[in-house]
Every structure is written in structure tokens, then in C-alpha cells.
Design a protein around this motif. Sequence first.
Motif, mmCIF file in Angstrom:
data_model
loop_
_atom_site.group_PDB
_atom_site.id
_atom_site.type_symbol
_atom_site.label_atom_id
_atom_site.label_comp_id
_atom_site.label_asym_id
_atom_site.label_seq_id
_atom_site.Cartn_x
_atom_site.Cartn_y
_atom_site.Cartn_z
ATOM 1 N N GLU A 29 -5.143 -0.342 -12.532
ATOM 2 C CA GLU A 29 -6.416 0.281 -12.908
ATOM 3 C C GLU A 29 -6.826 1.323 -11.876
ATOM 4 O O GLU A 29 -7.278 2.415 -12.220
ATOM 5 C CB GLU A 29 -7.511 -0.773 -13.068
ATOM 6 C CG GLU A 29 -7.409 -1.537 -14.365
ATOM 7 C CD GLU A 29 -8.512 -2.570 -14.545
ATOM 8 O OE1 GLU A 29 -9.235 -2.880 -13.569
ATOM 9 O OE2 GLU A 29 -8.646 -3.071 -15.670
ATOM 10 N N ASN A 30 -6.645 0.990 -10.597
ATOM 11 C CA ASN A 30 -6.986 1.927 -9.526
ATOM 12 C C ASN A 30 -6.124 3.184 -9.596
ATOM 13 O O ASN A 30 -6.636 4.300 -9.466
ATOM 14 C CB ASN A 30 -6.839 1.242 -8.167
ATOM 15 C CG ASN A 30 -7.092 2.203 -7.029
ATOM 16 O OD1 ASN A 30 -6.180 2.895 -6.583
ATOM 17 N ND2 ASN A 30 -8.325 2.247 -6.561
ATOM 18 N N ILE A 31 -4.826 3.009 -9.797
ATOM 19 C CA ILE A 31 -3.927 4.163 -9.900
ATOM 20 C C ILE A 31 -4.328 5.018 -11.097
ATOM 21 O O ILE A 31 -4.397 6.243 -11.007
ATOM 22 C CB ILE A 31 -2.451 3.714 -10.011
ATOM 23 C CG1 ILE A 31 -1.985 3.090 -8.698
ATOM 24 C CG2 ILE A 31 -1.548 4.890 -10.408
ATOM 25 C CD1 ILE A 31 -0.638 2.388 -8.777
ATOM 26 N N ASP A 61 -5.370 -4.919 -11.201
ATOM 27 C CA ASP A 61 -6.342 -4.155 -10.414
ATOM 28 C C ASP A 61 -5.698 -2.923 -9.785
ATOM 29 O O ASP A 61 -6.301 -1.846 -9.752
ATOM 30 C CB ASP A 61 -6.951 -5.031 -9.321
ATOM 31 C CG ASP A 61 -7.791 -6.162 -9.884
ATOM 32 O OD1 ASP A 61 -8.297 -6.035 -11.020
ATOM 33 O OD2 ASP A 61 -7.942 -7.182 -9.179
ATOM 34 N N ILE A 62 -4.485 -3.080 -9.296
ATOM 35 C CA ILE A 62 -3.775 -1.946 -8.690
ATOM 36 C C ILE A 62 -3.527 -0.868 -9.736
ATOM 37 O O ILE A 62 -3.781 0.318 -9.496
ATOM 38 C CB ILE A 62 -2.449 -2.399 -8.046
ATOM 39 C CG1 ILE A 62 -2.725 -3.314 -6.855
ATOM 40 C CG2 ILE A 62 -1.616 -1.187 -7.624
ATOM 41 C CD1 ILE A 62 -1.485 -4.007 -6.308
ATOM 42 N N GLN A 86 -7.191 5.391 -12.556
ATOM 43 C CA GLN A 86 -8.489 6.056 -12.409
ATOM 44 C C GLN A 86 -8.570 6.997 -11.212
ATOM 45 O O GLN A 86 -9.474 7.824 -11.138
ATOM 46 C CB GLN A 86 -9.591 5.007 -12.308
ATOM 47 C CG GLN A 86 -9.734 4.198 -13.571
ATOM 48 C CD GLN A 86 -10.670 3.020 -13.417
ATOM 49 O OE1 GLN A 86 -11.280 2.826 -12.369
ATOM 50 N NE2 GLN A 86 -10.784 2.220 -14.457
ATOM 51 N N SER A 87 -7.629 6.897 -10.301
ATOM 52 C CA SER A 87 -7.690 7.688 -9.076
ATOM 53 C C SER A 87 -7.506 9.181 -9.351
ATOM 54 O O SER A 87 -6.580 9.586 -10.056
ATOM 55 C CB SER A 87 -6.607 7.219 -8.100
ATOM 56 O OG SER A 87 -6.583 8.062 -6.967
ATOM 57 N N SER A 120 -4.071 10.579 -8.289
ATOM 58 C CA SER A 120 -2.851 10.207 -9.012
ATOM 59 C C SER A 120 -2.377 11.346 -9.904
ATOM 60 O O SER A 120 -3.189 12.017 -10.548
ATOM 61 C CB SER A 120 -3.096 8.979 -9.894
ATOM 62 O OG SER A 120 -3.351 7.843 -9.130
ATOM 63 N N ARG A 134 -0.069 7.990 -13.736
ATOM 64 C CA ARG A 134 -0.939 7.340 -14.725
ATOM 65 C C ARG A 134 -0.125 6.723 -15.863
ATOM 66 O O ARG A 134 -0.517 5.702 -16.431
ATOM 67 C CB ARG A 134 -1.958 8.334 -15.265
ATOM 68 C CG ARG A 134 -3.034 8.668 -14.262
ATOM 69 C CD ARG A 134 -4.131 9.555 -14.859
ATOM 70 N NE ARG A 134 -5.123 9.811 -13.838
ATOM 71 C CZ ARG A 134 -5.091 10.863 -13.012
ATOM 72 N NH1 ARG A 134 -4.132 11.768 -13.134
ATOM 73 N NH2 ARG A 134 -6.015 11.009 -12.091
ATOM 74 N N LYS A 153 1.423 7.037 -6.739
ATOM 75 C CA LYS A 153 0.361 7.988 -7.089
ATOM 76 C C LYS A 153 0.845 9.434 -7.047
ATOM 77 O O LYS A 153 0.297 10.289 -7.734
ATOM 78 C CB LYS A 153 -0.827 7.844 -6.134
ATOM 79 C CG LYS A 153 -1.706 6.659 -6.406
ATOM 80 C CD LYS A 153 -2.866 6.661 -5.419
ATOM 81 C CE LYS A 153 -3.865 5.588 -5.700
ATOM 82 N NZ LYS A 153 -5.013 5.657 -4.771
ATOM 83 N N GLN A 182 0.823 -1.210 0.000
ATOM 84 C CA GLN A 182 0.000 0.000 0.000
ATOM 85 C C GLN A 182 0.859 1.262 0.000
ATOM 86 O O GLN A 182 0.534 2.238 -0.665
ATOM 87 C CB GLN A 182 -0.964 0.000 1.194
ATOM 88 C CG GLN A 182 -2.019 1.092 1.121
ATOM 89 C CD GLN A 182 -2.907 0.985 -0.114
ATOM 90 O OE1 GLN A 182 -3.276 -0.100 -0.554
ATOM 91 N NE2 GLN A 182 -3.235 2.126 -0.699
#
Length: 120
Positions: free
Chosen positions: A46-48, A43-44, A50-51, A54, A59, A9, A2
Motif C-alpha cells: 500500500e505504501n509503495i 502495508d508495504i 501510494q508513494s 514510486s 505501482r 520504488k 527497507q
Amino acid sequence: MQEDIEQLKKITTFAIGMVGFVGHISKGENLYKRIRNAKNARDIFENIFQSTSSTNEARMYAACGLKKTSPASFRGAVKNLKQTNETVSVFRADILNKEKISDVLASIENAGCNDGSIAR
């Protein structure tokens, strides 16, 4: 893991391969590589990507990760970002430049990010 995600990010330069006067792997690339090796890397990334917290440079690393782990996810994720006129800070060798996001994404799409450099 984490902590690596949160640090990535916030990264402010995008660099793949040896950079700087003495030649070293950037902090961002080291974080990217550690995340890329996680079981849930797609998944990680994708999260970064879309966040809202970030950076655009983060990105770009996420785009690299998606290109590697799931080319279909990569194509879907970058579709809208390719349309922007925004720039990212890109470190190549010992030169730091601002480059269009669309150009960097095109390089990632065409050549990926795992050959030690970012294509131009």
C-alpha cells in the motif's frame, strides 16, 4: 527489507516470469517476491502504491502484491489509476513494450501475477 522497498520504488520495468534472451527472473520480480513474503506485506505494498516517489512500474508490482494479500485493498487502490492514460514499460519474454496502465491493471485483476506471467 527497507533496501528492497526503496529499490522496488525505483524499478523502471514491470516483468513477471522468465524474461530476456537467456530467460531470467527480473530484479523487480525478485524484490516483489521478497516483499510479498514479509509479515506486513500488505502495508508495504500500500505504501509503495501510494508513494509519490514510486515509479508506475513499481505501482504495478505493488498492485500484484495487494491483489495477492488483500483483494479489497487492491480494488480500492487501483480505482483511480485505472482512469489514467499513462503507460508502463512491460517486459514479456524478450520484448519490452509500453502498455497502458489500465490494461496492465486489468490483467492483474483478472489473472493475478503469480503464475509466472502477466496475462494479456
